[in-house]
Design a protein around this motif. Structure first.
Motif, short mmCIF file in Angstrom:
data_model
loop_
_atom_site.label_atom_id
_atom_site.label_comp_id
_atom_site.label_asym_id
_atom_site.label_seq_id
_atom_site.Cartn_x
_atom_site.Cartn_y
_atom_site.Cartn_z
N ASN A 124 0.88 -1.22 -0.06
CA ASN A 124 0.06 0.13 0.04
C ASN A 124 0.90 1.30 0.12
O ASN A 124 1.92 1.21 -0.14
CB ASN A 124 -1.00 -0.14 1.02
N GLN A 125 0.17 2.47 0.31
CA GLN A 125 1.08 3.62 0.04
C GLN A 125 2.02 3.82 1.13
O GLN A 125 2.79 4.71 1.05
CB GLN A 125 -0.09 4.72 -0.19
N THR A 126 1.85 3.14 1.98
CA THR A 126 2.53 3.10 3.30
C THR A 126 3.77 2.09 3.08
O THR A 126 4.53 1.90 4.26
CB THR A 126 2.26 3.04 4.70
N GLN A 127 4.11 1.60 2.13
CA GLN A 127 4.81 0.45 1.63
C GLN A 127 4.53 -0.72 2.78
O GLN A 127 5.66 -1.39 3.16
CB GLN A 127 6.26 0.95 1.84
N LYS A 128 3.37 -1.13 3.06
CA LYS A 128 3.24 -2.24 4.05
C LYS A 128 2.38 -3.32 3.03
O LYS A 128 1.40 -2.95 2.25
CB LYS A 128 2.08 -1.75 4.98
N LEU A 129 3.08 -4.38 3.33
CA LEU A 129 2.21 -5.60 2.40
C LEU A 129 0.81 -5.73 2.74
O LEU A 129 0.46 -6.06 3.81
CB LEU A 129 3.04 -6.95 3.16
N SER A 130 0.17 -5.58 1.65
CA SER A 130 -1.51 -5.84 1.52
C SER A 130 -2.05 -6.95 0.92
O SER A 130 -3.03 -7.65 1.38
CB SER A 130 -2.16 -4.68 1.08
N PHE A 131 -1.18 -7.72 0.15
CA PHE A 131 -1.61 -8.82 -0.76
C PHE A 131 -0.32 -9.32 -1.36
O PHE A 131 0.61 -8.76 -1.67
CB PHE A 131 -2.54 -8.61 -1.48
N TRP B 205 2.47 -16.20 3.34
CA TRP B 205 2.45 -14.69 2.80
C TRP B 205 1.67 -14.05 4.06
O TRP B 205 1.97 -12.90 4.42
CB TRP B 205 2.21 -14.05 1.58
N HIS B 206 0.51 -14.72 4.21
CA HIS B 206 -0.27 -13.99 5.23
C HIS B 206 0.40 -13.91 6.76
O HIS B 206 -0.01 -12.99 7.44
CB HIS B 206 -1.43 -15.14 5.48
N SER B 207 1.67 -14.68 6.96
CA SER B 207 2.54 -14.45 8.10
C SER B 207 3.01 -13.05 8.04
O SER B 207 3.34 -12.55 9.34
CB SER B 207 3.36 -15.53 8.54
N TYR B 208 3.10 -12.51 6.83
CA TYR B 208 3.94 -11.33 6.82
C TYR B 208 2.84 -10.12 6.52
O TYR B 208 3.31 -8.99 5.92
CB TYR B 208 5.03 -11.28 5.86
N LEU B 209 1.38 -10.30 6.53
CA LEU B 209 0.49 -9.17 6.13
C LEU B 209 0.86 -7.89 7.08
O LEU B 209 1.04 -8.00 8.22
CB LEU B 209 -0.72 -9.80 6.45
N HIS B 210 1.05 -6.70 6.24
CA HIS B 210 1.11 -5.49 7.03
C HIS B 210 2.55 -5.47 7.31
O HIS B 210 2.90 -4.46 8.03
CB HIS B 210 0.27 -5.26 8.17
N ALA B 211 3.43 -6.22 7.09
CA ALA B 211 4.84 -6.25 7.42
C ALA B 211 5.32 -5.01 6.32
O ALA B 211 5.05 -4.89 5.10
CB ALA B 211 5.61 -7.55 6.96
N SER B 212 6.30 -4.39 6.66
CA SER B 212 6.90 -3.13 5.85
C SER B 212 8.03 -3.90 4.84
O SER B 212 8.44 -5.01 4.97
CB SER B 212 7.84 -2.17 6.62
N ALA B 213 8.01 -3.27 3.81
CA ALA B 213 9.08 -3.62 2.59
C ALA B 213 10.55 -3.87 3.22
O ALA B 213 11.23 -4.96 3.08
CB ALA B 213 9.05 -2.62 1.67
N GLU B 214 10.96 -3.00 4.19
CA GLU B 214 12.07 -3.18 4.77
C GLU B 214 12.32 -4.35 5.66
O GLU B 214 13.35 -4.89 5.62
CB GLU B 214 12.49 -2.05 5.67
N GLN B 215 11.16 -4.78 6.31
CA GLN B 215 11.22 -6.04 7.12
C GLN B 215 11.30 -7.10 6.10
O GLN B 215 12.06 -8.27 6.68
CB GLN B 215 10.02 -6.20 8.05
N LEU B 216 10.90 -7.12 4.94
CA LEU B 216 10.92 -8.15 3.99
C LEU B 216 12.09 -8.28 3.17
O LEU B 216 12.37 -9.04 2.43
CB LEU B 216 9.67 -8.33 3.26
#
Length: 423
Positions: free
Chosen positions: A137-144, A157-168
């Motif tokens: 999304n626009q805050t670079q959080k994983l949405s799908f 991937w559901h385990s990383y839902l809303h994780a930031s791009a940096e965390q991934l």
């Protein structure tokens, strides 16, 4: 001149203007009729109250029509298309205006349902693709993400839902996206998706290893038989002569050196046998290897390099012959790159072992080509060593990456799973 800039003020002023003649006419009539002035004042006051009350009622009825329409519009803004405001009047323009709002709600509701169905179909299509796709999304959080994205992570991937791009492990330099843990495997294509007033980032991960692997297999199939035979032909007489000289030598130091030569020949002979089968589905013979013994072996082999170790583990669970050869190849590259110092760091990172080799040599050109067979930056290089290292690490279910340091030298990062209970 009084400026009228609102409907409320317009109604108040116009209604007062219309009511004022009534007050004047009533006062004149009572004056001519000879009514006492006190009664005239009382009657004018009563009429004024009635006029103000009437103006307030008229304003309330008119403004209530707008207030109800405003509530309906607020519901539309919140995408609540099932909430309808009851009109203040059952006929006329107000009724027609509310009917237009109701029709607008129905139209927007149909559009939203169609849009949601299209988005659902797009997500279903993305989920069927066999390449990893991530949506931020626009805050670079994983949405799908689709099911194929599990090849990027250890968990769904559901385990990383809303994780930031940096965390991934992802970063954006303003132009391109980069995946820190798969820089030599994944090429990232990205585009922006406008959804209402939000901008989403769609990332597609293209596995560049697959076409490279096909070329690698062909190259290895050509070179391995010739390479294996030539090395074996050279090792056999060397091993035989060293054993003969060791039996004839009278000095203990000479016998030890000749014994070392014999052991290294046998080691290389075993290594070539394993090396020739590397492209096949072989079983890695893992065992717990002492880091201290491995460090001593490397120090004895590379006297020209100053090796320093920063080790957080005592043992690693790997194939000794293959993994030791990986270190030998990498340290030989550092030595040929005119490095004087190499720091080897080993640390636990969640369920993985992270190994870093940091040298102070002159670094690499064209990092993206180093794992391709026959490609070499050396004048007399064969372009095999790094490709071999990559294959060994991948047979250990790990990854290997190379990065030029900002100032000088190269950092080689190896990540392998910690599958032994001792680690």
């Amino acid at each position: 001149m009084l400026k009228i800039n609102s409907l409320e003020k317009f109604l108040s002023i116009k209604l007062l203007i219309l009511a004022s003649p009534s007050l004047i006419l009533l006062a004149l009539y009572q004056w001519q009729a000879g009514i006492h002035w006190q009664w005239i004042i009382v009657s004018l006051f009563a009429l004024s109250l009635f006029i103000f009350w009437s103006i307030a009622v008229i304003k309330f009825r008119v403004m209530r029509a707008f207030t109800r329409a405003e509530l309906h519009i607020d519901a539309i803004k919140q995408e609540d298309y099932n909430q309808f405001a009851k009109p203040s009047f059952s006929q006329g323009k107000v009724k027609a205006f509310h009917q237009q709002l109701n029709q607008l709600s129905d139209h927007l509701l149909k559009n939203k349902l169609n849009y949601d169905q299209q988005v659902l179909r797009v997500y279903q299509l993305i989920n069927q693709l066999d390449i990893p796709i991530l949506l931020f999304n626009q805050t670079q959080k994983l949405s799908f993400a689709n099911d194929a994205s599990t090849s990027l992570f250890e968990k769904p991937w559901h385990s990383y839902l809303h994780a930031s791009a940096e965390q991934l492990g992802l970063s954006f330099d303003g132009t391109n996206w980069h995946y820190r843990l798969g820089i030599h495997r994944w090429q990232i294509k990205h585009s922006q998706i406008q959804e209402q007033d939000q901008v989403h980032q769609l990332l597609l991960f293209i596995d560049i290893k697959t076409p490279q692997r096909e070329g690698q297999l062909i190259a290895w199939q050509k070179i391995i038989p010739v390479l294996s035979q030539e090395i074996k032909n050279s090792l056999s007489p060397i091993s035989s002569m060293s054993e003969t000289l060791a039996d004839q030598s009278l000095l203990n130091s000479d016998r030890q050196m000749l014994q070392t030569i014999t052991e290294r020949c046998q080691h290389l002979h075993n290594f070539i046998d394993r090396y020739s089968l590397l492209n096949e589905d072989i079983e890695i013979n893992r065992q717990n290897i002492s880091i201290a013994e491995l460090a001593d072996s490397l120090k004895n082999t590379f006297h020209a390099l100053t090796l320093t170790f920063d080790i957080a583990v005592k043992t690693i669970w790997v194939d000794l012959a293959l993994f030791e050869q990986v270190f030998i190849d990498l340290l030989e590259n550092a030595q040929e790159a005119e490095a004087k110092n190499v720091q080897i760091i080993m640390s636990n990172h969640e369920q993985h072992l992270l190994i870093e080799l940091i040298d102070d040599g002159h670094g690499f050109d064209h990092l993206g080509n180093l794992f391709i067979p026959y490609y070499s930056t050396k004048f007399d290089g064969q372009g095999i060593g790094l490709n071999f290292c990559k294959n060994v690490i991948e047979h250990h279910q790990g990854v290997i990456e190379l990065h030029n340091n900002e100032v000088k030298g190269v950092t080689i990062m190896i990540i392998i799973p910690l599958t032994s209970a001792d680690n």
